[in-house]
Design a protein around this motif. Structure first.
Motif, PDB file in Angstrom:
ATOM      1  N   ARG A  73      38.461  45.399  48.219  1.00  0.00           N
ATOM      2  CA  ARG A  73      39.521  44.412  47.954  1.00  0.00           C
ATOM      3  C   ARG A  73      38.921  43.109  47.453  1.00  0.00           C
ATOM      4  O   ARG A  73      39.460  42.467  46.544  1.00  0.00           O
ATOM      5  CB  ARG A  73      40.340  44.183  49.223  1.00  0.00           C
ATOM      6  CG  ARG A  73      41.142  45.412  49.665  1.00  0.00           C
ATOM      7  CD  ARG A  73      41.986  45.110  50.900  1.00  0.00           C
ATOM      8  NE  ARG A  73      42.631  46.315  51.419  1.00  0.00           N
ATOM      9  CZ  ARG A  73      42.292  46.917  52.558  1.00  0.00           C
ATOM     10  NH1 ARG A  73      41.317  46.422  53.307  1.00  0.00           N
ATOM     11  NH2 ARG A  73      42.932  48.004  52.952  1.00  0.00           N
ATOM     12  N   GLU A  74      37.794  42.687  48.037  1.00  0.00           N
ATOM     13  CA  GLU A  74      37.146  41.450  47.612  1.00  0.00           C
ATOM     14  C   GLU A  74      36.658  41.532  46.167  1.00  0.00           C
ATOM     15  O   GLU A  74      36.548  40.515  45.480  1.00  0.00           O
ATOM     16  CB  GLU A  74      35.970  41.135  48.539  1.00  0.00           C
ATOM     17  CG  GLU A  74      36.391  40.681  49.933  1.00  0.00           C
ATOM     18  CD  GLU A  74      35.210  40.499  50.862  1.00  0.00           C
ATOM     19  OE1 GLU A  74      34.050  40.633  50.388  1.00  0.00           O
ATOM     20  OE2 GLU A  74      35.429  40.231  52.061  1.00  0.00           O
ATOM     21  N   SER A  75      36.378  42.756  45.699  1.00  0.00           N
ATOM     22  CA  SER A  75      35.932  42.924  44.313  1.00  0.00           C
ATOM     23  C   SER A  75      37.089  42.748  43.332  1.00  0.00           C
ATOM     24  O   SER A  75      36.874  42.700  42.115  1.00  0.00           O
ATOM     25  CB  SER A  75      35.317  44.314  44.122  1.00  0.00           C
ATOM     26  OG  SER A  75      36.324  45.325  44.093  1.00  0.00           O
TER      27      SER A  75
END
Length: 404
Positions: A73-75
């Protein structure tokens, strides 16, 4: 996603387990599947599709997947472009449903992946690799040294109370003997001499189809006995039941290493684990093996801190290991509960700090026999795979299979 657009697309394949040879074969098959369908395999979560091949043998594996999903998700990757495959969708179905909204495809239902990507080559037509490696940087070995893996069965007898893998793999389903023999001939024809016969419970082979593991091995050795056979973990019940055959194979040099799923030496604890056994009978067979072939390497798995392990029962294990002269190496594990396993409902649970202290005590008692005290093989592939699995939430899977 359609078949026409697939060739220009990229896929990142990640896993939470690099140790289990059956799981490695699984994610290497997934990689082969995507390549057959024209996808480019990359090591970047910003790929068009992210596939997480998730082992689910323990709650720690679920936690690794949660951390991996957070990293995805952070990517910036959308959850709809992430697929979770493997055992975890069955072993931790409820937890996964609460934490992930993307596509989930349980082990054995990979035809859903065909529909998802518009596959030109269905998963059912992709042959599982026989030769594979857990990490891209690990060099491929020549046929004379590499293992040729033959999957001889799926599932197990579902009797171990601490295990949840049976939820994913189900009841025992043995591969027909003629098919195993065909793959064995293929291995020999390609120059392989180290043959790994693998299953969840390898020596339970044949109980569902009217044969036995010794009968299968005898048929293979009758074809060609100039081989080295490996079996994975050997349940102690089969060590006793098939002791004569094991002694003979070791004497002939066909088997040079046996890894025994000992788990404990206290018979009450073993019964609670769903693995009743008499330690005297186990040791008697192991002594016969060592007498027949002193060079055979014997290793074992042991669990400390299982529910109901009193100070006295742990002391029994410690004393056994102090006096033991049979096992060359011991992998010991501190027990922790797995939701969904029968033992999760057991009484007699131990404080995790006490379990950790007992693990340390056993490590000191075992000395160089403890797998975790060994240094001479620090660069071997298995140790690197163990360290990567232990230290990392995920590893990318690329160039994992050998051959076309």
């Amino acid at each position: 996603m359609t078949a026409d657009s697939a060739p220009s697309r990229s896929v990142a394949i990640a896993t939470n387990n690099l140790e289990c040879e059956r799981h490695i074969q699984y994610f290497s098959t997934i990689e082969r599947y995507f390549i057959a369908n024209g996808w480019k395999v990359v090591t970047d979560f910003r790929a068009d599709l992210v596939v997480v091949c998730a082992c689910g043998f323990h709650d720690a594996m679920y936690n690794k997947v949660c951390h991996t999903l957070a990293g995805i998700r952070e990517s910036g990757q959308r959850e709809a472009s992430v697929v979770i495959l493997g055992c975890l969708p069955k072993t931790h179905a409820k937890d996964l449903a609460d934490s992930f909204r993307g596509p989930v495809i349980p082990y054995g239902q990979e035809e859903a992946l065909d529909r998802l990507i518009g596959a030109r080559v269905p998963f059912s037509e992709v042959q599982a690799p026989h030769v594979f490696r857990p990490q891209e940087e690990r060099p491929a070995e020549p046929a004379s040294k590499a293992f040729f893996h033959i999957r001889i069965a799926e599932g197990c007898l579902r009797q171990c109370t601490f295990c949840v893998i049976n939820k994913a793999k189900g009841a025992l389903r043995s591969t027909p003997s003629k098919e195993v023999q065909r793959q064995y001939r293929d291995a020999l024809a390609q120059g392989y001499r180290r043959i790994f016969l693998m299953a969840e419970d390898t020596f339970a082979y044949g109980l569902d189809i009217g044969t036995t593991m010794p009968e299968l091995v005898s048929s293979l050795l009758a074809m060609d006995s100039d081989v080295e056979l490996h079996f994975g973990s050997l349940h102690s019940r089969w060590l006793v039941a098939y002791g004569d055959s094991l002694v003979e194979w070791c004497r002939r040099g066909v088997v040079r290493h046996l890894h025994v799923g000992l788990q404990h030496v206290n018979e009450d604890i073993l019964s609670r684990m769903g693995r009743p056994a008499r330690i005297a009978e186990i040791c008697a067979v192991l002594r016969r093996i060592k007498e027949a072939s002193p060079a055979v390497v014997l290793s074992a798995d042991v669990i400390v801190g299982f529910h109901g392990e009193t100070d006295e029962k742990f002391a029994e294990l410690v004393e056994f290991m102090k006096k033991d002269t049979l096992f060359d190496s011991v992998s010991h594990f501190g027990f922790s509960d797995v939701k969904g396993a029968p033992s999760f409902e057991f009484d007699g649970k131990l404080n995790p700090l006490l379990v950790a202290r007992r693990w340390d005590i056993l490590k000191d008692v075992l000395g160089p026999r403890s797998y975790y005290n060994r240094t001479e093989d620090a660069d071997d592939g298995y140790r690197k795979a163990y360290q990567a699995t232990f230290n990392n939430d995920y590893s990318f899977c690329r160039h994992t299979f050998v051959g076309p």
